[in-house]
Design a protein around this motif. Structure first.
Motif: not given
Length: 189
Positions: A152-157, A159-169
């Motif tokens: 999501v681009a916007t959120f309010i206090a 809100d649960d936000i699930t982030y995607t973290v990608t490590a790439k070689n």
């Protein structure tokens, strides 16, 4: 009075005993990178004066392909007849093979290859030599990029936000034991 008697003159030619000697030379050509092909050329030359029999070249690498053998005369010209593994003085047995570099080979940074040659002659049952060649990787890089995105681009206090973290070689070598730590996460990702 006495008579002069002369003895005939004898000429004796003493020949040196034939020497049994073989010299091994090894080269590797090609680019040392994962997936590339290296070409091995091994040249066993009869550097003695005795004829060498049963000339055999062995290489310590497994998975060699396109293995070929030919003989050259003392002037370096390839002999037209089939290889007989008998070398007169000055002749050579030329052995070529190819090897595809694996990612594991590249990660090690270099390859060391050893070749052995053996032969026999009438005066020596064990004529041998060895050659070692090492090829090293160039332009090896270890580059790790990390991106973190949210759906999501916007959120309010609250809100649960699930982030995607990608490590790439992004480099050329294999990375191991990669751990991502986010100060806001409850454990390593």
């Amino acid at each position: 009075a006495g008579q002069n008697i002369s003895a005939p003159t004898a000429v004796v030619t003493i020949e040196d005993a034939p020497t049994s000697q073989i010299t091994l030379n090894k080269t590797i050509t090609g680019t040392f990178a994962a997936g590339s092909t290296l070409r091995f050329t091994v040249t066993a030359k009869n550097s003695g004066t005795a004829t060498l029999n049963a000339v055999t070249i062995e290489d310590n690498f497994a998975n060699l392909t396109h293995i070929r053998q030919s003989e050259t005369d003392s002037t370096g010209q390839t002999k037209q007849e089939a290889t007989d593994f008998v070398l007169e003085s000055g002749e050579s047995l030329v052995w070529t093979a190819e090897y595809v570099v694996s990612q594991s080979d590249y990660d090690k940074g270099s390859l060391t290859n050893i070749a052995h040659v053996s032969a026999s002659s009438l005066t020596d049952a064990n004529v041998t030599d060895s050659a070692t060649t090492t090829v090293s990787a160039t332009n090896r890089t270890a580059v790790l990029t990390l991106t973190k995105t949210a759906p999501v681009a916007t959120f309010i206090a609250g809100d649960d936000i699930t982030y995607t973290v990608t490590a790439k070689n992004e480099g050329t070598t294999t990375l191991s034991n990669v751990t991502i730590i986010d100060a806001k996460a409850s454990s390593p990702l």
